[in-house]
Design an enzyme around this catalytic site. Sequence first.
Site, PDB file in Angstrom:
ATOM      1  N   ASP A  10     -17.519  37.574 -48.072  1.00  0.00           N
ATOM      2  CA  ASP A  10     -16.442  36.778 -48.147  1.00  0.00           C
ATOM      3  C   ASP A  10     -15.727  36.789 -46.861  1.00  0.00           C
ATOM      4  OD1 ASP A  10     -17.071  36.611 -50.769  1.00  0.00           O
ATOM      5  OD2 ASP A  10     -15.331  37.151 -51.780  1.00  0.00           O
ATOM      6  N   ALA A  13     -11.808  52.308 -42.537  1.00  0.00           N
ATOM      7  CA  ALA A  13     -12.363  52.454 -41.223  1.00  0.00           C
ATOM      8  C   ALA A  13     -11.523  51.665 -40.155  1.00  0.00           C
ATOM      9  CB  ALA A  13     -13.842  51.819 -41.533  1.00  0.00           C
ATOM     10  N   CYS A  59     -15.581  39.557 -60.752  1.00  0.00           N
ATOM     11  CA  CYS A  59     -16.854  38.921 -61.701  1.00  0.00           C
ATOM     12  C   CYS A  59     -16.925  39.938 -63.120  1.00  0.00           C
ATOM     13  CB  CYS A  59     -18.237  39.049 -61.128  1.00  0.00           C
ATOM     14  SG  CYS A  59     -18.121  39.204 -59.364  1.00  0.00           S
ATOM     15  N   GLU A  65     -32.205  21.597 -74.098  1.00  0.00           N
ATOM     16  CA  GLU A  65     -33.400  20.736 -74.315  1.00  0.00           C
ATOM     17  C   GLU A  65     -33.082  19.459 -73.979  1.00  0.00           C
ATOM     18  OE1 GLU A  65     -35.004  19.729 -78.214  1.00  0.00           O
ATOM     19  OE2 GLU A  65     -33.017  20.588 -79.234  1.00  0.00           O
ATOM     20  N   GLU A  96     -10.396  30.224 -65.515  1.00  0.00           N
ATOM     21  CA  GLU A  96     -10.826  31.571 -66.081  1.00  0.00           C
ATOM     22  C   GLU A  96      -9.725  32.300 -66.876  1.00  0.00           C
ATOM     23  OE1 GLU A  96     -15.087  31.840 -63.936  1.00  0.00           O
ATOM     24  OE2 GLU A  96     -13.447  33.010 -63.311  1.00  0.00           O
ATOM     25  N   THR A 156     -14.710  43.868 -54.711  1.00  0.00           N
ATOM     26  CA  THR A 156     -14.112  43.103 -55.624  1.00  0.00           C
ATOM     27  C   THR A 156     -14.693  42.808 -56.967  1.00  0.00           C
ATOM     28  OG1 THR A 156     -13.254  41.938 -53.503  1.00  0.00           O
ATOM     29  CG2 THR A 156     -12.940  40.613 -55.661  1.00  0.00           C
ATOM     30  N   CYS A 157     -15.886  42.556 -56.864  1.00  0.00           N
ATOM     31  CA  CYS A 157     -16.598  42.153 -57.931  1.00  0.00           C
ATOM     32  C   CYS A 157     -16.585  43.140 -59.045  1.00  0.00           C
ATOM     33  CB  CYS A 157     -18.077  41.772 -57.621  1.00  0.00           C
ATOM     34  SG  CYS A 157     -19.166  41.289 -58.978  1.00  0.00           S
ATOM     35  N   GLY A 213      -5.786  25.596 -59.136  1.00  0.00           N
ATOM     36  CA  GLY A 213      -6.763  24.640 -59.796  1.00  0.00           C
ATOM     37  C   GLY A 213      -8.401  24.976 -59.601  1.00  0.00           C
ATOM     38  N   ARG A 224      -1.086  21.675 -58.180  1.00  0.00           N
ATOM     39  CA  ARG A 224      -0.362  20.827 -57.199  1.00  0.00           C
ATOM     40  C   ARG A 224      -1.065  19.498 -56.955  1.00  0.00           C
ATOM     41  NH1 ARG A 224      -0.278  23.748 -51.087  1.00  0.00           N
ATOM     42  NH2 ARG A 224      -2.627  23.638 -51.093  1.00  0.00           N
ATOM     43  N   HIS A 260     -36.398  23.389 -79.376  1.00  0.00           N
ATOM     44  CA  HIS A 260     -35.513  22.980 -80.185  1.00  0.00           C
ATOM     45  C   HIS A 260     -35.207  23.844 -81.412  1.00  0.00           C
ATOM     46  CE1 HIS A 260     -34.062  19.563 -82.705  1.00  0.00           C
ATOM     47  NE2 HIS A 260     -34.614  19.825 -83.443  1.00  0.00           N
ATOM     48  N   TYR A 303     -11.507  28.216 -59.933  1.00  0.00           N
ATOM     49  CA  TYR A 303     -12.156  28.517 -60.951  1.00  0.00           C
ATOM     50  C   TYR A 303     -11.403  29.926 -61.453  1.00  0.00           C
ATOM     51  CZ  TYR A 303     -14.487  32.506 -58.286  1.00  0.00           C
ATOM     52  OH  TYR A 303     -14.841  33.661 -57.709  1.00  0.00           O
ATOM     53  N   LYS A 359     -13.520  40.374 -65.314  1.00  0.00           N
ATOM     54  CA  LYS A 359     -13.229  39.107 -65.667  1.00  0.00           C
ATOM     55  C   LYS A 359     -14.180  38.573 -66.829  1.00  0.00           C
ATOM     56  CE  LYS A 359     -15.671  35.857 -63.891  1.00  0.00           C
ATOM     57  NZ  LYS A 359     -15.561  34.991 -62.870  1.00  0.00           N
TER      58      LYS A 359
HETATM   59  P1  FAD Z   1     -15.875  42.914 -51.574  1.00  0.00           P
HETATM   60  O1  FAD Z   1     -16.867  42.907 -52.796  1.00  0.00           O
HETATM   61  O2  FAD Z   1     -14.637  42.136 -51.469  1.00  0.00           O
HETATM   62  O3  FAD Z   1     -15.950  44.257 -50.759  1.00  0.00           O
HETATM   63  C1  FAD Z   1     -15.333  44.411 -49.413  1.00  0.00           C
HETATM   64  C2  FAD Z   1     -14.795  46.024 -49.508  1.00  0.00           C
HETATM   65  O4  FAD Z   1     -14.306  46.350 -48.091  1.00  0.00           O
HETATM   66  C3  FAD Z   1     -13.847  46.254 -50.429  1.00  0.00           C
HETATM   67  O5  FAD Z   1     -14.347  47.253 -51.562  1.00  0.00           O
HETATM   68  C4  FAD Z   1     -12.727  46.600 -49.479  1.00  0.00           C
HETATM   69  O6  FAD Z   1     -11.788  47.858 -49.815  1.00  0.00           O
HETATM   70  C5  FAD Z   1     -13.451  47.149 -48.251  1.00  0.00           C
HETATM   71  N1  FAD Z   1     -12.710  47.340 -47.299  1.00  0.00           N
HETATM   72  C6  FAD Z   1     -12.076  46.249 -46.448  1.00  0.00           C
HETATM   73  N2  FAD Z   1     -11.493  46.803 -45.438  1.00  0.00           N
HETATM   74  C7  FAD Z   1     -12.065  48.049 -45.283  1.00  0.00           C
HETATM   75  C8  FAD Z   1     -11.858  49.066 -44.034  1.00  0.00           C
HETATM   76  N3  FAD Z   1     -11.098  48.841 -42.916  1.00  0.00           N
HETATM   77  N4  FAD Z   1     -12.112  50.288 -44.383  1.00  0.00           N
HETATM   78  C9  FAD Z   1     -12.967  50.408 -45.323  1.00  0.00           C
HETATM   79  N5  FAD Z   1     -13.261  49.677 -46.452  1.00  0.00           N
HETATM   80  C10 FAD Z   1     -12.692  48.271 -46.252  1.00  0.00           C
HETATM   81  N6  FAD Z   1     -18.401  36.091 -57.668  1.00  0.00           N
HETATM   82  C11 FAD Z   1     -19.310  35.748 -58.293  1.00  0.00           C
HETATM   83  O7  FAD Z   1     -20.532  35.471 -57.934  1.00  0.00           O
HETATM   84  N7  FAD Z   1     -19.331  35.566 -59.916  1.00  0.00           N
HETATM   85  C12 FAD Z   1     -17.928  35.533 -60.550  1.00  0.00           C
HETATM   86  O8  FAD Z   1     -17.933  35.267 -61.603  1.00  0.00           O
HETATM   87  C13 FAD Z   1     -16.732  36.024 -59.545  1.00  0.00           C
HETATM   88  N8  FAD Z   1     -15.883  36.123 -60.269  1.00  0.00           N
HETATM   89  C14 FAD Z   1     -14.666  36.481 -59.533  1.00  0.00           C
HETATM   90  C15 FAD Z   1     -13.516  36.727 -60.261  1.00  0.00           C
HETATM   91  C16 FAD Z   1     -12.575  37.084 -59.418  1.00  0.00           C
HETATM   92  C17 FAD Z   1     -11.217  37.234 -60.146  1.00  0.00           C
HETATM   93  C18 FAD Z   1     -12.342  37.210 -57.833  1.00  0.00           C
HETATM   94  C19 FAD Z   1     -11.141  37.597 -57.127  1.00  0.00           C
HETATM   95  C20 FAD Z   1     -13.645  37.010 -57.295  1.00  0.00           C
HETATM   96  C21 FAD Z   1     -14.774  36.867 -58.138  1.00  0.00           C
HETATM   97  N9  FAD Z   1     -15.947  36.442 -57.325  1.00  0.00           N
HETATM   98  C22 FAD Z   1     -17.158  36.152 -58.392  1.00  0.00           C
HETATM   99  C23 FAD Z   1     -16.327  36.662 -56.023  1.00  0.00           C
HETATM  100  C24 FAD Z   1     -16.805  37.934 -55.559  1.00  0.00           C
HETATM  101  O9  FAD Z   1     -16.104  39.148 -56.331  1.00  0.00           O
HETATM  102  C25 FAD Z   1     -17.079  37.863 -54.273  1.00  0.00           C
HETATM  103  O10 FAD Z   1     -17.643  37.040 -53.624  1.00  0.00           O
HETATM  104  C26 FAD Z   1     -17.634  39.365 -53.748  1.00  0.00           C
HETATM  105  O11 FAD Z   1     -17.193  40.604 -54.117  1.00  0.00           O
HETATM  106  C27 FAD Z   1     -17.700  39.570 -52.066  1.00  0.00           C
HETATM  107  O12 FAD Z   1     -18.361  40.466 -51.900  1.00  0.00           O
HETATM  108  P2  FAD Z   1     -17.976  41.264 -50.407  1.00  0.00           P
HETATM  109  O13 FAD Z   1     -19.172  42.463 -50.197  1.00  0.00           O
HETATM  110  O14 FAD Z   1     -17.756  40.272 -49.177  1.00  0.00           O
HETATM  111  O15 FAD Z   1     -16.716  41.866 -50.483  1.00  0.00           O
END
Ligand code: FAD
Length: 450
Positions: free
Chosen positions: A302, A115, A48, A440, A181, A42-43, A175, A198, A435, A177, A51
Amino acid sequence: MSTYDYDLFVIGVGSGGTRAARMAASTGARVAAAESSWLGGTCVNVGCVPKKLLVYGSHFSEDVEDAKAYGWDLKIEGFDWSRLIENKNTEIARLNGVYRRLLDNAGVELFETHAEIIDRHTVQVGDRTITTDKLLIATGGWPTMPDLPGIEHAVSSNEVFYLESFPKRFVVVGGGYIALEFAGIMKGMGAEVTQIYRGEQILRGFDGDVRETVASEVRKKGIDLRTGVNIWEIEKHDGTLLAKLTDGTEIVADCIMYATGRHPRIDGFGLEKLGLEITKQGAIKVDDYSRTSLDNVWAIGDVTHRMALTPVAIHEAMAFYRTEFLGDPTPVDHADIPSAVFSQPPVGSVGLTEEQAREAHGELDIYRSTFTPMKHTLTGRDEKTLMKIIVDQKSQKVVGVHMVGPDAGEIIQGIAIAVKMGATKQDFDRTIGIHPTAAEEFVTMRETAA
Ligand code: FAD
């Protein structure tokens, strides 16, 4: 040597899974991982990284306006959303390659496919059935969309990064982050922005002063922030969307984005076969070492719904690796995790909010400062910075620090080290400021707030 094909199999190579897989492999363990869609998770792909690039992109309109007071006559000739998205996509493709190489160089065998869990030691990837000693689930989270008529016309944070055209009228629901953003991003790029939430006040869980300041600042920037209201129906007419609100009003929009929370990704890959304990929030329940209710199965990031941030997923991966592959039992430490909201102006926070600190410590000393950033003394822009230090009165320990203002994330990252080390207000006081900076102020606040 174990009789399994691998010592560790990782499902999902996002922030947490990638780190765990490559660190485990670096010890000589036989590691494989599966990724069904995005290398880097996701990141890197829809979180992240893109974004923050869009946040950078959205700042130029204000910067050009502000430049006038500094003697520059600049003219904005236009904004090309497609060019920005194309450049962003090129950068993400580069990062996908970096992730592939990281895993490859560490000796992780990567299956770029979905998987499916067969049992606690067996995973199906494509037509291969693989056995593993340890199984790590790092499948991340997914946007939660409400169930209402016309929701199919709305987008989530997954799609908003790939919109084909720039939405001149943008509505964002939520509401938290991510909603804030995107309201700031689209506003900076010139859209008419309405943010709908809401609840009574945005940024639930943040310090009360921070919440109020951000709400007031984003309104000043022209974001139509409406609280205590929701959309009950969305209609689509010739490519234009109509949002019908619970207060009887309607909004015409080119894009409606929902940022109304994310849920752990526990469905669709056979997890139920393991019979793991699941929390009330629908997350995989783990102990302090990220071990699930089965002793060879772990979960990080997550999908465990502890704190959904990339550095936290990485920290959990490192604790897992130390515990299981270095023989050094390392519990995960979720205390004093700093975080930022890249709203405009941004937020940086570490430690307790005033509300949490009152509950935890009782009597507090609060230091609060509100001022106009120096840059805007010339531009005349009506923008306020808030800085706040929360101190436990008895021990004089700093238990929370919060900021709303330019570079808040950058500044709070440094402050977080002091908070993590247990700094007192006197430690802050005996630190000499730099400064002239906004930061500061954190070492010069002397008067407690009423
Ligand atoms: P993920 O990074 O989500 O990775 C999980 C992976 O598992 C995915 O690639 C998915 O495809 C894969 N997967 C799922 N099921 C299967 C399966 N059965 N077989 C094979 N692959 C699979 N965090 C910050 O720290 N700073 C930020 O500024 C920030 N901004 C964000 C902005 C947005 C819009 C979003 C949505 C999130 C943001 N985050 C931010 C949160 C951050 O992206 C997540 O906390 C982080 O990516 C979590 O990592 P993870 O390893 O748990 O999961």
